[in-house]
Design a protein around this motif. Sequence first.
Motif, PDB file in Angstrom:
ATOM      1  N   LYS A   2       0.850  -1.199   0.000  1.00  0.00           N
ATOM      2  CA  LYS A   2       0.000   0.000   0.000  1.00  0.00           C
ATOM      3  C   LYS A   2       0.880   1.241   0.000  1.00  0.00           C
ATOM      4  O   LYS A   2       2.050   1.185   0.354  1.00  0.00           O
ATOM      5  N   VAL A   3       0.309   2.356  -0.434  1.00  0.00           N
ATOM      6  CA  VAL A   3       0.998   3.646  -0.375  1.00  0.00           C
ATOM      7  C   VAL A   3       0.145   4.599   0.450  1.00  0.00           C
ATOM      8  O   VAL A   3      -1.082   4.495   0.463  1.00  0.00           O
ATOM      9  N   THR A   4       0.806   5.517   1.135  1.00  0.00           N
ATOM     10  CA  THR A   4       0.093   6.508   1.921  1.00  0.00           C
ATOM     11  C   THR A   4      -0.132   7.749   1.073  1.00  0.00           C
ATOM     12  O   THR A   4       0.803   8.264   0.457  1.00  0.00           O
ATOM     13  N   THR A  26       0.683  11.301  -2.884  1.00  0.00           N
ATOM     14  CA  THR A  26       1.784  10.950  -1.991  1.00  0.00           C
ATOM     15  C   THR A  26       2.488  12.230  -1.550  1.00  0.00           C
ATOM     16  O   THR A  26       2.370  13.281  -2.190  1.00  0.00           O
ATOM     17  N   ALA A  42      -4.070  11.326   6.233  1.00  0.00           N
ATOM     18  CA  ALA A  42      -3.320  10.168   5.726  1.00  0.00           C
ATOM     19  C   ALA A  42      -4.194   8.915   5.657  1.00  0.00           C
ATOM     20  O   ALA A  42      -4.953   8.620   6.584  1.00  0.00           O
ATOM     21  N   GLU A  44      -4.018   4.781   3.595  1.00  0.00           N
ATOM     22  CA  GLU A  44      -3.284   3.860   2.735  1.00  0.00           C
ATOM     23  C   GLU A  44      -4.206   3.344   1.641  1.00  0.00           C
ATOM     24  O   GLU A  44      -5.353   2.965   1.910  1.00  0.00           O
ATOM     25  N   ASP A  46      -4.175   1.209  -2.490  1.00  0.00           N
ATOM     26  CA  ASP A  46      -3.429   0.410  -3.463  1.00  0.00           C
ATOM     27  C   ASP A  46      -2.803   1.359  -4.480  1.00  0.00           C
ATOM     28  O   ASP A  46      -3.472   2.293  -4.945  1.00  0.00           O
TER      29      ASP A  46
END
Length: 66
Positions: A2-4, A26, A42, A44, A46
């Motif tokens: 995952k990316v924040t 991001t 923030a 998370e 995909d």
Amino acid sequence: MKVTVYRFTQFDAQTDMRVTSRRWATRDAIELVGGTVLENTAIEIDPSHLTGGVEGMTSADFDPRR
């Protein structure tokens, strides 16, 4: 993996004001466009959702809670 991503504000030259972007991004992408991260947003997601035409950003009006 995952990316924040975060909501962020940036200067809008048309209104001469800081506005909250309709995109999520991001931290790196926000810094690239001179925006200010809204830390308390923030979340998370995909990385496949980062398809907004700017690397590291979602499309406009993306809703990560869906």
